[in-house]
Every structure is written in structure tokens, then in C-alpha cells.
Scaffold this motif. Structure first.
Motif, PDB file in Angstrom:
ATOM      1  N   MET A   1       0.846  -1.203   0.000  1.00 24.39           N
ATOM      2  CA  MET A   1       0.000   0.000   0.000  1.00 24.39           C
ATOM      3  C   MET A   1       0.887   1.262   0.000  1.00 24.39           C
ATOM      4  N   THR A   2       0.519   2.244  -0.795  1.00 20.07           N
ATOM      5  CA  THR A   2       1.323   3.477  -0.838  1.00 20.07           C
ATOM      6  C   THR A   2       0.989   4.353   0.381  1.00 20.07           C
ATOM      7  N   SER A   3       1.853   5.328   0.613  1.00 22.17           N
ATOM      8  CA  SER A   3       1.599   6.256   1.729  1.00 22.17           C
ATOM      9  C   SER A   3       0.266   6.978   1.537  1.00 22.17           C
ATOM     10  N   LYS A   4       0.008   7.377   0.285  1.00 19.53           N
ATOM     11  CA  LYS A   4      -1.227   8.124   0.016  1.00 19.53           C
ATOM     12  C   LYS A   4      -2.460   7.254   0.279  1.00 19.53           C
ATOM     13  N   GLU A   5      -2.405   6.005  -0.183  1.00 20.47           N
ATOM     14  CA  GLU A   5      -3.538   5.096   0.062  1.00 20.47           C
ATOM     15  C   GLU A   5      -3.727   4.853   1.563  1.00 20.47           C
ATOM     16  N   ARG A   6      -2.616   4.640   2.228  1.00 17.59           N
ATOM     17  CA  ARG A   6      -2.641   4.362   3.682  1.00 17.59           C
ATOM     18  C   ARG A   6      -3.259   5.537   4.438  1.00 17.59           C
ATOM     19  N   PHE A   7      -2.820   6.738   4.096  1.00 13.25           N
ATOM     20  CA  PHE A   7      -3.273   7.947   4.782  1.00 13.25           C
ATOM     21  C   PHE A   7      -4.787   8.121   4.604  1.00 13.25           C
ATOM     22  N   TRP A   8      -5.251   8.033   3.347  1.00 10.64           N
ATOM     23  CA  TRP A   8      -6.669   8.305   3.089  1.00 10.64           C
ATOM     24  C   TRP A   8      -7.560   7.195   3.624  1.00 10.64           C
ATOM     25  N   LYS A   9      -7.048   5.965   3.673  1.00  9.30           N
ATOM     26  CA  LYS A   9      -7.817   4.879   4.312  1.00  9.30           C
ATOM     27  C   LYS A   9      -8.059   5.227   5.773  1.00  9.30           C
ATOM     28  N   ALA A  10      -6.999   5.692   6.426  1.00 13.08           N
ATOM     29  CA  ALA A  10      -7.129   6.048   7.848  1.00 13.08           C
ATOM     30  C   ALA A  10      -8.134   7.190   8.029  1.00 13.08           C
ATOM     31  N   VAL A  11      -8.048   8.189   7.152  1.00 13.80           N
ATOM     32  CA  VAL A  11      -8.973   9.333   7.264  1.00 13.80           C
ATOM     33  C   VAL A  11     -10.425   8.868   7.075  1.00 13.80           C
ATOM     34  N   HIS A  12     -10.615   7.901   6.171  1.00 16.28           N
ATOM     35  CA  HIS A  12     -11.976   7.412   5.897  1.00 16.28           C
ATOM     36  C   HIS A  12     -12.419   6.329   6.881  1.00 16.28           C
ATOM     37  N   LEU A  13     -11.667   6.189   7.967  1.00 15.46           N
ATOM     38  CA  LEU A  13     -11.980   5.262   9.061  1.00 15.46           C
ATOM     39  C   LEU A  13     -11.995   3.803   8.613  1.00 15.46           C
ATOM     40  N   ASP A  14     -11.105   3.472   7.691  1.00 15.66           N
ATOM     41  CA  ASP A  14     -10.859   2.079   7.315  1.00 15.66           C
ATOM     42  C   ASP A  14      -9.474   1.691   7.821  1.00 15.66           C
ATOM     43  N   GLU A  15      -9.246   0.378   7.927  1.00 15.68           N
ATOM     44  CA  GLU A  15      -7.918  -0.064   8.359  1.00 15.68           C
ATOM     45  C   GLU A  15      -6.980  -0.166   7.158  1.00 15.68           C
ATOM     46  N   PRO A  16      -5.880   0.573   7.142  1.00 13.04           N
ATOM     47  CA  PRO A  16      -4.876   0.372   6.089  1.00 13.04           C
ATOM     48  C   PRO A  16      -3.969  -0.815   6.453  1.00 13.04           C
ATOM     49  N   ASP A  17      -2.836  -0.960   5.733  1.00  8.42           N
ATOM     50  CA  ASP A  17      -1.920  -2.059   6.074  1.00  8.42           C
ATOM     51  C   ASP A  17      -1.218  -1.822   7.411  1.00  8.42           C
ATOM     52  N   ARG A  18      -0.948  -0.569   7.703  1.00 12.45           N
ATOM     53  CA  ARG A  18      -0.352  -0.203   8.992  1.00 12.45           C
ATOM     54  C   ARG A  18      -0.778   1.216   9.359  1.00 12.45           C
ATOM     55  N   VAL A  19      -0.496   1.588  10.588  1.00  9.54           N
ATOM     56  CA  VAL A  19      -0.817   2.945  11.039  1.00  9.54           C
ATOM     57  C   VAL A  19       0.037   3.952  10.255  1.00  9.54           C
TER      58      VAL A  19
END
Lengths: 365, 68
Positions: A1-19
């Protein structure tokens, strides 16, 4: 997962690959680059270069950065607590810029004066030269745009954006500590200023958002924290206009960042009914466990490794705090590991490294 | 076109819409010069806002500042 995907997943209250991890870096970049803070603050080229260096120093593992130059804040032609045109900023050669607040500069008639003559009545052109301001809006802006093209090629989210507050928050800076008495002695004046001037504050930020093509809008309220006012005063003199600003920005399809220094624990319930998955709340001294309990289904929390730990603590202390934060806040997504406000200019680099390491190892889902 | 591009276009389109733009300009003028307005704008509720106008104001104010 890219940093951008990870960040926006977190903002949208989904779990990314890591914090996601995003220490709030401004003057720490100057320290690493061996630059004086004022030099870093005033030179667009030097601030971008220093940010670039620190991003590379940490192996490009920081997921989101405030990619900006303080020059645009210091030379802001619109009313802002950071503008050296409106407020007394000093730029000592070898230490951080200082906001100089002097009591009794303005009396309680300030509110009527602002309504009558506007915020430009606070301007003292002698504080900063018009040539410096013009240079900011011409050559320095062009230089900033050139750097931004380079940044766009990197996998990092730029969380810098136009920043606003409510009008009375800014006027309390002008009034000094007497401003807190105004809350009790002339609350109706504060409300009147808020009612009539908030649309202008919103419009200015939208203007900057369009100019910078930024989808992020920031709100930073400093004088209405629970350290300074009661929840009753907050509800009466701050919240209606703060909420209005948030709602207006959300209506423009922006992501809103609430930068809330100090302690906001007793005020968290006010934010419960805001639209979900659209807001990031940057917290400094707030109880993060409580914030997750109250707001975990509404917004993304960002914080809050203490600045004192980053500057004076050990790697073990920082790791322990990160572990605690991840345990308390990361479940279900909606959490970005960060410093409580800005990672100080004297933060130990190994402590920032420890924060990043904890996100990439202990922070996996 | 991804959702961010759509959002960006939508924002720009909104920024061009006449009434909203007028309202925003009036709000900025009021923030800067209040009820009194500034004589650089003959009628602060009718004239548009521009950074250049603000520079004119600063220049005028600086002159007044140096005279006092």
C-alpha cells in the motif's frame, strides 16, 4: 500500500496495512539542515530543501508532511495570528520566531473598532516591508509552485493547507490576557464580531484553497481550549462559529484538519455529530483514549507523542508512548501516529526514528 | 477522472458561479475594512476584491504611517 492510500484509508476510518505516521515537522527540518530558524522561515527554497532532506533522512517513510514555507504565513496580507503585518512577530537570528504579546495594546473598544474599520485597522506596515510581501506573492510563490511539482512525484501526502480560526480567537491575541476578561464582561461583543466576520474568514480560506488548488482546509483554535475556558464558555462563544466553518469547508468537498493544541478532553462531545470520515483532528494534550471512545466513529485522530518526550526522552520512552497510542487508538482505522503539535526543533532524531519504526512494525494491522 | 479531480473541477466551477463569488468578495471586504469600508473602494459592497487592491491600501497606509 502506498503512503497516500494508507493515509486516506485512515482518514476514511478504514484499516490500512499499517498505522500511517506523520510527525508534524517544521523547524526540526531547519535543525537537521543546520539553518537558523528565521532563514528557514523566510526562504521558500531553503525550507523546501530542508523538508526534502529530512524526508529523505527518514527513508521516505513519513506518510504525510506539512509541505509549506512559513514565509507565506508571516507575509499573509489577510488577518491571521501568524501574519507579521497584523501581529508583533520577532525573528531573532538564532532561535525560533517569537510571537510578542503585549497587554493593554488595545482596549475593550477593539471589537467595535474591528466592526467599524475591519481587521486592517490592526495593520502596522512598519512591521514588515511591502516589498517583502510583494516578493512573497510573486517570485517566492513561483518558486513554491516549482518545488510542489517535485513533491507531487513523491508518495507523500501534503497536509499543509490554508488555516483559519474564529474572529474572536484572533482578537484575544490582540487583547492579550485581558481578552479572557472580555469573555465575561462583554460576551455579546465577541458574538457580534464572530457573527459578522466569520463569513470573511471562511471566504479568505476558500480563496487560498483555490489559489493553491488545495483540498485541505485547517482550523486552529488556540484560546478556547479546556485549559483556558469552561465547556460552557466554549459552547457560548466559540462552538457555533467553529462548527459553521467546519460545515462550510465540508460543503466544498474539502478534508478538514482541526489543529487543537492544549487539552480538548472536556470538549470532545461537541464534535460527535459532525459528518463522518471527512475530518482529521490533530491533538496535543488531549486524552487520546477518551477521544477514540467519543469520536472513533466520526473522525480520524492524529497525535500525540509529547514534545517533551521527543526532545528530552529516551527511545524507550517514545516507543512506550507509541505502543500505548497504537493500542488505544488504531483499532478499526482512523488513527495517524504523530507528535503532539509540532515535533520540536530540538527533538532527537533517534526519537523521530523510533516513532516511525513503531508505526511500521508494531502498527501493522 | 478520479474523485479528487472531479472534486477539484467542482470546486473551480463553484468558484466561478456569480452569486457565490460576489458573496465571498463582500465577506472579505467586510473582514478587511468593516462597515466603514475603504475609500479605495468607492462602495465596498459593490467592488470586487483583489490582492492588488490590498497592496494599494498598504501603500496608502504606509504613507500615512510615515507622516504621523
Amino acid at each position: 500500500m502506498t503512503s497516500k492510500e494508507r493515509f486516506w484509508k485512515a482518514v476514511h476510518l478504514d484499516e490500512p496495512d499499517r498505522v500511517p505516521v506523520s510527525p508534524y515537522i517544521v523547524y526540526l527540518a531547519a535543525t537537521l539542515a543546520g539553518m537558523a530558524p528565521a532563514e528557514f522561515g523566510w526562504s521558500v527554497r531553503k525550507s523546501h530543501k530542508a523538508l526534502r532532506d529530512i524526508y529523505e533522512y527518514f527513508g521516505k517513510e513519513i506518510d504525510a508532511l506539512n509541505i509549506q514555507s512559513m514565509r507565506f504565513a508571516f507575509a499573509d496580507v489577510f488577518p491571521s495570528p501568524y501574519s507579521a503585518l497584523y501581529f508583533n512577530w520577532e525573528f531573532p537570528p538564532n532561535t525560533l520566531p517569537q510571537f510578542v504579546q503585549k497587554g493593554a495594546t488595545y482596549g475593550p473598544d477593539l471589537y467595535d473598532r474591528i466592526l467599524e474599520e475591519g481587521f486592517t485597522s490592526l495593520i502596522l506596515p512598519s512591521r514588515i516591508s511591502i516589498e517583502e510581501i510583494r516578493e512573497t506573492y510573486t517570485h517566492q510563490s513561483q518558486e513554491h509552485l516549482e518545488w510542489m511539482k517535485m513533491w507531487e512525484e513523491e508518495d507523500v501526502v501534503n497536509i499543509a493547507g490554508p488555516t483559519t480560526t474564529i474572529p474572536s480567537d484572533m482578537l484575544i491575541y490582540a487583547r492579550g490576557t485581558e481578552g479572557f476578561l472580555d469573555m465575561l464582561l462583554c460576551p455579546e461583543k465577541l458574538k457580534e464580531v464572530n457573527d459578522l466576520m466569520t463569513p470573511g474568514m471562511i471566504a479568505v480560506n476558500k480563496f487560498w484553497g483555490r489559489m493553491a488548488d488545495s483540498n485541505i482546509q485547517k482550523i486552529s483554535i488556540q484560546n478556547f481550549t479546556a485549559d483556558l475556558v469552561s465547556p460552557t464558555v466554549f459552547e457560548d462563544l466559540c462552538w457555533p462559529w467553529m462548527k459553521k466553518i467546519v460545515e462550510e469547508f465540508l460543503e466544498e468537498n474539502c478534508t478538514v484538519i482541526l489543529h487543537l493544541d492544549g487539552n480538548w478532553t472536556p470538549l470532545l462531545h461537541f464534535f460527535e455529530d459532525l459528518p463522518p470520515r471527512r475530518i482529521i483532528m490533530e491533538l496535543e494534550n488531549t486524552d487520546m483514549k477518551k477521544a477514540k471512545e467519543i469520536l472513533g466513529n466520526t473522525l480520524c485522530l492524529k497525535g500525540n507523542v509529547p514534545c517533551t518526550d521527543l526532545a528530552f526522552g529516551t527511545v524507550t520512552q517514545v516507543e512506550d508512548r507509541c505502543r500505548e497510542l497504537i493500542d488505544e487508538c488504531a483499532g478499526g482505522g482512523g488513527f495517524i501516529l504523530s507528535s503532539g503539535c509540532e515535533a520540536p526543533a530540538n527533538a532527537k532524531l533517534e526519537n523521530i526514528e523510533a516513532m516511525i519504526h513503531m508505526a511500521t512494525t508494531y502498527g501493522t494491522y | 477522472m478520479d474523485s479528487r479531480e472531479k472534486d477539484s473541477l467542482l470546486r473551480k466551477a463553484r468558484s466561478m458561479s456569480g452569486k457565490k463569488k460576489d458573496d465571498e468578495e463582500k465577506a472579505i471586504l467586510f473582514l478587511l475594512w468593516g462597515r466603514k469600508g475603504w475609500e479605495g473602494y468607492k462602495d465596498p459592497t459593490q467592488c470586487g476584491f483583489s490582492i492588488e487592491k490590498l497592496f494599494e491600501f498598504l501603500k496608502a497606509q504606509k504613507k500615512a504611517d510615515s507622516r504621523s
